[in-house]
Design a protein around this motif. Sequence first.
Motif, PDB file in Angstrom:
ATOM      1  N   ARG A   1       0.833  -1.206   0.000  1.00 58.77           N
ATOM      2  CA  ARG A   1       0.000   0.000   0.000  1.00 58.77           C
ATOM      3  C   ARG A   1       0.867   1.255   0.000  1.00 58.77           C
ATOM      4  O   ARG A   1       2.079   1.204   0.171  1.00 58.77           O
ATOM      5  N   ASN A   2       0.187   2.417  -0.159  1.00 61.50           N
ATOM      6  CA  ASN A   2       0.849   3.724  -0.088  1.00 61.50           C
ATOM      7  C   ASN A   2       0.275   4.510   1.085  1.00 61.50           C
ATOM      8  O   ASN A   2      -0.925   4.436   1.374  1.00 61.50           O
ATOM      9  N   ILE A   3       1.132   5.256   1.774  1.00 57.94           N
ATOM     10  CA  ILE A   3       0.694   6.128   2.856  1.00 57.94           C
ATOM     11  C   ILE A   3       1.343   7.498   2.679  1.00 57.94           C
ATOM     12  O   ILE A   3       2.326   7.647   1.940  1.00 57.94           O
ATOM     13  N   SER A   4       0.783   8.483   3.346  1.00 62.65           N
ATOM     14  CA  SER A   4       1.352   9.833   3.322  1.00 62.65           C
ATOM     15  C   SER A   4       1.587  10.303   4.745  1.00 62.65           C
ATOM     16  O   SER A   4       0.777  10.054   5.638  1.00 62.65           O
ATOM     17  N   LEU A   5       2.711  10.978   4.953  1.00 63.32           N
ATOM     18  CA  LEU A   5       3.072  11.572   6.239  1.00 63.32           C
ATOM     19  C   LEU A   5       3.005  13.091   6.095  1.00 63.32           C
ATOM     20  O   LEU A   5       3.600  13.645   5.154  1.00 63.32           O
TER      21      LEU A   5
ATOM     22  N   PRO B   1      13.317   6.463   2.611  1.00 64.30           N
ATOM     23  CA  PRO B   1      13.468   5.326   1.685  1.00 64.30           C
ATOM     24  C   PRO B   1      13.437   5.781   0.230  1.00 64.30           C
ATOM     25  O   PRO B   1      12.890   6.835  -0.107  1.00 64.30           O
ATOM     26  N   ALA B   2      14.012   4.958  -0.621  1.00 63.23           N
ATOM     27  CA  ALA B   2      14.106   5.319  -2.039  1.00 63.23           C
ATOM     28  C   ALA B   2      12.737   5.405  -2.707  1.00 63.23           C
ATOM     29  O   ALA B   2      12.567   6.118  -3.699  1.00 63.23           O
ATOM     30  N   THR B   3      11.743   4.680  -2.161  1.00 60.39           N
ATOM     31  CA  THR B   3      10.410   4.692  -2.768  1.00 60.39           C
ATOM     32  C   THR B   3       9.555   5.866  -2.297  1.00 60.39           C
ATOM     33  O   THR B   3       8.381   5.943  -2.659  1.00 60.39           O
ATOM     34  N   SER B   4      10.122   6.766  -1.514  1.00 61.27           N
ATOM     35  CA  SER B   4       9.362   7.912  -1.009  1.00 61.27           C
ATOM     36  C   SER B   4       9.548   9.113  -1.932  1.00 61.27           C
ATOM     37  O   SER B   4      10.516   9.203  -2.687  1.00 61.27           O
TER      38      SER B   4
ATOM     39  N   VAL C   1       4.909  13.907   2.666  1.00 64.18           N
ATOM     40  CA  VAL C   1       5.783  12.908   2.062  1.00 64.18           C
ATOM     41  C   VAL C   1       4.960  11.648   1.803  1.00 64.18           C
ATOM     42  O   VAL C   1       4.173  11.221   2.654  1.00 64.18           O
ATOM     43  N   ILE C   2       5.141  11.033   0.642  1.00 66.98           N
ATOM     44  CA  ILE C   2       4.402   9.836   0.263  1.00 66.98           C
ATOM     45  C   ILE C   2       5.353   8.644   0.263  1.00 66.98           C
ATOM     46  O   ILE C   2       6.421   8.690  -0.366  1.00 66.98           O
ATOM     47  N   LEU C   3       4.988   7.595   0.986  1.00 63.53           N
ATOM     48  CA  LEU C   3       5.746   6.341   0.995  1.00 63.53           C
ATOM     49  C   LEU C   3       4.979   5.340   0.133  1.00 63.53           C
ATOM     50  O   LEU C   3       3.844   4.973   0.446  1.00 63.53           O
ATOM     51  N   ARG C   4       5.613   4.864  -0.944  1.00 58.29           N
ATOM     52  CA  ARG C   4       4.946   3.996  -1.910  1.00 58.29           C
ATOM     53  C   ARG C   4       5.414   2.546  -1.756  1.00 58.29           C
ATOM     54  O   ARG C   4       6.518   2.273  -1.318  1.00 58.29           O
TER      55      ARG C   4
END
Length: 369
Positions: free
Chosen positions: A149-153, A182-185, A195-198
């Motif tokens: 999943r994806n989340i946002s901070l 992380p590289a996927t953010s 910031v989005i963590l994918r």
Amino acid sequence: MEPALSILLLVSSSAWWVSADIEIKKVAEENVTLPCHHELSLLGLKSLDIEWWLEQKPESTPNMVIGYSDESVYNYLNNNQKGRVNFASNFRAGDASLHIRSLEPSDAGLYSCKVKNGGTYKLDRVVLKVLVQPSEPKCWMEGELSEGRNISLECKSSAGTEPIQYKWATVSGKEQILGVLPATSSVDFSNPARVILRNLSTAHSGLYRCTATNEAGHKNCDVQVIVQHTLSIGIIIAAVCGVIVGILLIILSVCLLVRMRKTRKFEEEEPPNEIREDAEAPKARLVKTGSSSSGSRSSHSGSSSTKSTTNSACRSQQTPSSQLTLPHYRSAKTERRENVPSKCTHSISRRIDAKSVTVDGQCRAFETV
């Protein structure tokens, strides 16, 4: 103050913001001294005139703060300025600087120091900026903490001097070492505080810190991210089936245990079985004499055969000699049958008595002969 100077201050106030002599930046709660020096006191003190004006916004009307005229000090301080604003030093000797203690955001603005003595004027302008540190930001998270999943901070400070810059980083160890994301953010350029963590994985779990920074300082907040491991559908179905089977086994075990306890209790309460053997009917005995005639023998033999036949018929009608009976389950009909005297028994007794009388008579007749 002369009218010409007042008009000059009002007309040129909009230009002071770009033509001020100096600019001072201070953080709220600090103290500041706005400089203003002159040499006009050498011309005499009776004609010396000093004024401090404050214009809080461009193109707004300036307000008198404090002044000196006719060898007296006058102040026009508002409630927020009282007790905090005064002359810093010996203004008569040439230092007319203004001192402000415990700065507040409302103290910011354009300050003008006008010194006049006779026909000579001196004007100093100071832009004071009161900086406010960012308030402690609020951090929150949006999205589902599951693998893939994806989340946002996000974080936001409710107060502080603009511009406020936001930066996210990872935190590791007791030393609170900051690391890169992380590289996927990725950072949302329209909202740098987001910031989005994918494509989440367990490697994304950890502590994340947002730091809000401006010219006055910085504040931060933390948010904990724990990515949950997603189970496959097959594992979930197997787990559910296992739980159902376990529940059924428990219910079956309980039922068997209850049944065994009931059976054991019934066996303990049931009385032991009684075995009873019915007594056989008494057999008639014939008196035999040593010198009986053949006729009497034949008669005796006939009577014996008759008696044995009768006894056999009676025994066939009687209850078997050995029976297994339970006293608690004997019916009333059986008890009534036992209480009724047997006709067969009376008949046998009568025949035996008659035969005995006949035998006795014959014996007596033989003795007479």
